[in-house]
Design an enzyme around this catalytic site. Structure first.
Site, PDB file in Angstrom:
ATOM      1  N   TYR A 138       0.817  -1.216   0.000  1.00 57.41           N
ATOM      2  CA  TYR A 138       0.000   0.000   0.000  1.00 57.41           C
ATOM      3  C   TYR A 138       0.851   1.266   0.000  1.00 57.41           C
ATOM      4  CZ  TYR A 138      -4.425  -2.363   1.023  1.00 57.41           C
ATOM      5  OH  TYR A 138      -5.569  -3.122   0.968  1.00 57.41           O
ATOM      6  N   LYS A 183       4.639 -14.923   1.555  1.00 53.92           N
ATOM      7  CA  LYS A 183       4.766 -15.545   0.235  1.00 53.92           C
ATOM      8  C   LYS A 183       6.272 -15.629  -0.038  1.00 53.92           C
ATOM      9  CE  LYS A 183       2.840 -16.880  -3.685  1.00 53.92           C
ATOM     10  NZ  LYS A 183       2.134 -18.131  -3.866  1.00 53.92           N
ATOM     11  N   ASP A 215      -1.350 -18.070  -0.351  1.00 54.16           N
ATOM     12  CA  ASP A 215      -2.361 -18.713  -1.203  1.00 54.16           C
ATOM     13  C   ASP A 215      -2.994 -19.911  -0.507  1.00 54.16           C
ATOM     14  OD1 ASP A 215       0.108 -19.963  -1.431  1.00 54.16           O
ATOM     15  OD2 ASP A 215       0.005 -20.281  -3.595  1.00 54.16           O
ATOM     16  N   ASP A 239      -5.554  -7.654   4.199  1.00 56.83           N
ATOM     17  CA  ASP A 239      -6.798  -7.090   3.658  1.00 56.83           C
ATOM     18  C   ASP A 239      -7.645  -8.199   3.040  1.00 56.83           C
ATOM     19  OD1 ASP A 239      -8.644  -5.123   2.720  1.00 56.83           O
ATOM     20  OD2 ASP A 239      -7.713  -5.285   0.738  1.00 56.83           O
ATOM     21  N   ASP A 243     -11.292 -10.302   4.804  1.00 57.00           N
ATOM     22  CA  ASP A 243     -12.646 -10.380   4.220  1.00 57.00           C
ATOM     23  C   ASP A 243     -13.086 -11.837   4.107  1.00 57.00           C
ATOM     24  OD1 ASP A 243     -12.673  -7.557   3.798  1.00 57.00           O
ATOM     25  OD2 ASP A 243     -13.736  -7.792   1.893  1.00 57.00           O
TER      26      ASP A 243
HETATM   27  C1  IPM Z   1     -10.070  -2.054   4.443  1.00 60.28           C
HETATM   28  C2  IPM Z   1     -10.334  -1.439   3.076  1.00 60.28           C
HETATM   29  C3  IPM Z   1      -9.241  -0.446   2.723  1.00 60.28           C
HETATM   30  C4  IPM Z   1      -7.931  -1.217   2.617  1.00 60.28           C
HETATM   31  C5  IPM Z   1      -9.457   0.383   1.449  1.00 60.28           C
HETATM   32  C6  IPM Z   1     -10.795   1.063   1.428  1.00 60.28           C
HETATM   33  C7  IPM Z   1      -8.364   1.386   1.259  1.00 60.28           C
HETATM   34  O1  IPM Z   1     -10.474  -2.424   2.104  1.00 60.28           O
HETATM   35  O2  IPM Z   1      -9.984  -1.310   5.426  1.00 60.28           O
HETATM   36  O3  IPM Z   1      -9.979  -3.285   4.531  1.00 60.28           O
HETATM   37  O4  IPM Z   1      -7.639  -1.797   1.566  1.00 60.28           O
HETATM   38  O5  IPM Z   1      -7.196  -1.221   3.612  1.00 60.28           O
HETATM   39 MN    MN Z   2     -10.525  -4.436   2.928  1.00 55.28          MN
END
Ligand code: IPM
Ligand code: MN
Ligand code: NAD
Length: 352
Positions: A138, A183, A215, A239, A243
């Site tokens: 990032y 990785k 992975d 990130d 999710d």
């Molecule tokens: C998160 C989001 C952010 C990230 C984006 C919106 C910049 O996906 O907080 O997980 O990638 O960190």
């Molecule tokens: Mn995210």
């Protein structure tokens, strides 16, 4: 005690989930005898519209002076084409507060949730993903023109050391198992990551350390999510994997986070986004933001209040009316109001 909370309602469902969270915080402060001074600031897409900047200068000053920052999600398709995106404000906020440790707990908060996994696989999920938040892909050097795009994943030893130490310390407060995800079969940044984590492990012989490539970690999180305790990983892997983990835990609408560095203020936000597909309908699940606020209360030292909010939310997720993402019919507001009632009742029980 009194705390100054900078609130960034954000975009899309952000303001909807934050509104209910502030109601819950208000009632909690009242019931537990502390006070919160809440100031709202433009941030993200709405701040681009009003100030031409997702993270205006006065907001920078305000968040740094606050005791904690509570944030709703930012972003949305209306800002996709612009020269500056709402998400750039979010990265700048994390960098400004130097919150390098992003704590993302994933639990099976409720047996009623729509985990896509078979119940026997989802049973017992209780992990924390510790995501490095101010380095890696990032924040490395970037280039972009019409013919060429470049992002760089760079880490230094001290950056990996400090997140690794946090991870081992966190594991000590839990089941003492740490899985580091990288990785290293391909990436230099991951080779450094693994070497540093192994070095730091020498100071924590009581914590069982394992390593997993990113992975196959995605596979493991689907096939045996309950096997994990603390997971530590690079910004981008964290990130993506969080999710995934949130989904198998019961849904992205439930997953909170805190982001901390050294000292205050911490940043508290759901891991989900601004959900443009359901924004404005009043049906977003506010749980993730409310649980993030509970993490905030715990960090501020109000642990009884934090426990009351958390147990109230868990009880309602299991027994009360829930929002449509969990198969119910409750609105964001109805769920928020139910949490307020439950927290008041919990406080009465404690004071009796
Ligand atoms: C998160 C989001 C952010 C990230 C984006 C919106 C910049 O996906 O907080 O997980 O990638 O960190
Ligand atoms: Mn995210
Ligand atoms: P998203 O998390 O917004 O939505 C993914 C799916 O989950 C959608 O179907 C959405 O309706 C659902 N969902 C998410 N949160 C929910 C909730 N609380 N209740 C019920 N359903 C919920 O991800 P996306 O669509 O990829 O991203 C949309 C925007 O949000 C993008 O601009 C992205 O950059 C931004 N975003 C911001 C943050 C943040 O500010 N922290 C985090 C992630 C994404």
């Amino acid at each position: 005690m009194s705390y100054d909370i900078a609130v960034l309602p954000g975009d899309g469902i952000g303001p909807e989930t934050v509104r209910e969270t502030l109601r819950v915080l208000d009632a909690t402060a009242d019931a537990f005898g502390f006070s919160l001074t809440v100031q709202r600031y433009p941030f993200g897409g709405n701040a681009i519209d009003t100030h031409g900047d997702p993270f205006p200068e006065h907001v920078r000053t305000a968040v740094k002076a606050a005791d904690a920052v509570l944030k709703g999600a930012v972003g949305g398709p209306q800002w996709d084409a612009g020269p500056v995106r709402p998400e750039m404000g979010l990265l700048a906020l994390r960098a400004e507060l130097q919150v390098f440790a992003n704590i993302r707990p994933v639990r099976r908060w409720t047996t009623r949730t729509s985990s896509p996994l078979k119940p026997e696989l989802a049973e017992g999920i209780d992990m924390v993903i510790l995501r490095e938040l101010t380095g890696g892909l990032y924040f490395g050097p970037k280039e972009l023109d019409d013919e060429h795009g470049l992002d760089t994943c760079a880490y230094t030893r001290p950056e990996v050391e400090r997140i690794a130490r946090r991870a081992f310390e966190l594991a000590r407060t839990r089941r003492r198992r740490l899985c580091s995800v990288d990785k290293m079969n391909v990436l230099s940044s991951s080779k450094l990551w693994r070497a540093v984590v192994i070095d730091i492990a020498a100071d924590y012989p009581d914590v069982e350390l394992s390593h997993q490539l990113a992975d196959s970690m995605a596979m493991k999180l689907v096939e045996q999510p309950a096997a994990y305790d603390v997971i530590v990983t690079e910004n981008m892997f964290g990130d993506i994997l969080s999710d995934l983990a949130a989904s198998v835990g019961g849904g992205i609408g439930l997953a909170p986070s805190s982001s901390v560095g050294v000292g205050r203020p911490g940043l508290y936000e759901a891991i989900h986004g601004s959900a443009p597909d359901i924004a404005g309908q009043g049906i977003a699940n506010p749980t993730a933001t409310i649980l993030s606020a509970a993490m905030m209360l715990r960090d501020l030292g109000e642990s009884a209040a934090a426990d009351a909010v958390e147990t109230s939310v868990i009880r309602l997720l299991n027994e009360g009316p829930v929002t449509p993402d969990l198969g119910g019919k409750a609105t964001t507001e109805e769920f928020g109001a139910a949490v307020v009632d439950a927290v008041r009742t919990a406080a009465e029980v404690i004071s009796r």
